[in-house]
Design a protein around this motif. Structure first.
Motif, PDB file in Angstrom:
ATOM      1  N   VAL A  87     -18.392  21.044 -46.828  1.00 37.80           N
ATOM      2  CA  VAL A  87     -18.403  20.562 -48.217  1.00 37.80           C
ATOM      3  C   VAL A  87     -19.803  20.852 -48.765  1.00 37.80           C
ATOM      4  O   VAL A  87     -20.770  20.188 -48.386  1.00 37.80           O
ATOM      5  N   TYR A 173     -15.480  30.293 -50.344  1.00 41.63           N
ATOM      6  CA  TYR A 173     -14.862  29.072 -49.829  1.00 41.63           C
ATOM      7  C   TYR A 173     -13.421  28.976 -50.335  1.00 41.63           C
ATOM      8  O   TYR A 173     -13.083  29.467 -51.409  1.00 41.63           O
ATOM      9  N   ASN A 175     -11.823  26.458 -51.447  1.00 41.30           N
ATOM     10  CA  ASN A 175     -11.560  25.487 -52.509  1.00 41.30           C
ATOM     11  C   ASN A 175     -12.816  25.305 -53.380  1.00 41.30           C
ATOM     12  O   ASN A 175     -13.489  24.284 -53.304  1.00 41.30           O
ATOM     13  N   LEU A 192      -8.111  19.223 -55.199  1.00 46.52           N
ATOM     14  CA  LEU A 192      -8.414  18.915 -53.806  1.00 46.52           C
ATOM     15  C   LEU A 192      -7.180  19.210 -52.965  1.00 46.52           C
ATOM     16  O   LEU A 192      -6.305  18.371 -52.783  1.00 46.52           O
ATOM     17  N   PRO A 196      -8.048  22.328 -47.393  1.00 44.42           N
ATOM     18  CA  PRO A 196      -8.946  23.158 -48.196  1.00 44.42           C
ATOM     19  C   PRO A 196      -9.692  24.233 -47.432  1.00 44.42           C
ATOM     20  O   PRO A 196     -10.141  25.212 -48.015  1.00 44.42           O
ATOM     21  N   ILE A 199     -14.841  23.318 -49.107  1.00 47.10           N
ATOM     22  CA  ILE A 199     -14.980  22.959 -50.512  1.00 47.10           C
ATOM     23  C   ILE A 199     -16.399  23.288 -50.966  1.00 47.10           C
ATOM     24  O   ILE A 199     -17.365  22.957 -50.284  1.00 47.10           O
ATOM     25  N   ILE A 245     -13.802  13.145 -52.556  1.00 49.68           N
ATOM     26  CA  ILE A 245     -13.426  13.963 -51.397  1.00 49.68           C
ATOM     27  C   ILE A 245     -13.253  13.075 -50.165  1.00 49.68           C
ATOM     28  O   ILE A 245     -12.281  13.223 -49.409  1.00 49.68           O
TER      29      ILE A 245
END
Length: 251
Positions: A87, A173, A175, A192, A196, A199, A245
């Motif tokens: 993330v 990435y 997402n 979301l 994923p 992210i 998230i």
């Protein structure tokens, strides 16, 4: 809160600990152990390698250069508090101490990396010569936050990227999305995805994104994400997204 103090070993000392069972703690961590916590010889701490593994260790000796620790053999345990996918926060550079705040709280909320971006409306325009020292300092903030909240890794902080460079990276990435307070946006819940893979999201500066940047985002086929009916400050937006998230994926 963890019962034992947690510190992260530099890469060289982490390897030394794995190979010989001994490591030297220096700098602010040594000062914290010696002068703040005042740990006695034999006190137990957790020493992390910065890559997700913590070792049980004990204070063995106070020396001139720092604190020697003994690492218990076969004590390495993987930390289990990380997201199962990266993330990454792309943060357009805010002014003043807001950057420090965003880094600290993003680390606490699970970001795996923070990338600083210089966009059209950034008020802060650091001298290129000062950027490496600022990034070094921000990485120390990340390490301190990771230690405090019990992270198994130290999220790196890097930059500065141009807006175009950030978009190019984000497309790698599974997402990606750019947070935007304007019209024709997609609601965050629908962005979301169930699985994923990774992210990456971008937060604009105090003045928001320029029309050219919004157009570039659409041309890159990266969704523009709405964060609800209220306009969030730049130092709040990343934390809101990370919290969503965490909630969405059960953290």
């Amino acid at each position: 809160m963890p019962n034992q103090p947690r510190i992260f070993l530099p890469k060289q000392e982490a390897e030394r600990a794995k190979n010989t069972g001994i490591a030297l703690i220096t700098g602010s961590d040594a000062n914290h152990i010696r002068n703040v916590l005042r740990l006695p010889v034999g006190a137990i701490i957790l020493a992390g390698d910065g890559e997700g593994t913590f070792f049980t260790a004990s204070v063995s000796e106070y020396v001139k250069d720092g604190v020697l620790i003994s690492v218990a053999p076969d004590s390495g345990k993987r930390a289990d508090m990380e997201f199962p996918f990266p993330v990454v926060v792309y943060q357009c550079l805010p002014k003043g101490e807001k950057t420090d705040y965003v880094i600290q709280k993003s680390v606490e909320l699970g970001a795996s990396e923070i990338v600083l971006v210089l966009s059209d409306r950034c008020v802060a325009r650091p001298d290129g010569k000062t950027v490496p020292k600022r990034i070094e300092r921000m990485n120390r903030i990340s390490e301190s936050a990771a230690s405090q909240c019990g992270r198994g890794m130290v999220p790196p902080v890097r930059g500065l990227l141009s807006y175009g460079e950030a978009l190019k990276e984000m497309r790698t990435y599974g997402n990606p999305f750019v947070c935007y307070e304007g019209l024709n946006v997609v609601g965050l819940p629908s962005l979301l995805h169930p699985s994923p893979g990774g992210i990456a999201f971008l937060i604009g500066p105090e003045g928001g994104l320029s029309e050219n940047e919004v157009s570039a985002t659409r041309e890159a086929e990266i969704p523009l994400a709405g964060l609800g009916p209220r306009i969030l400050r730049t130092e709040t937006a990343a934390l809101f997204v990370l919290s969503c998230i965490g909630f969405r994926y059960g953290f």
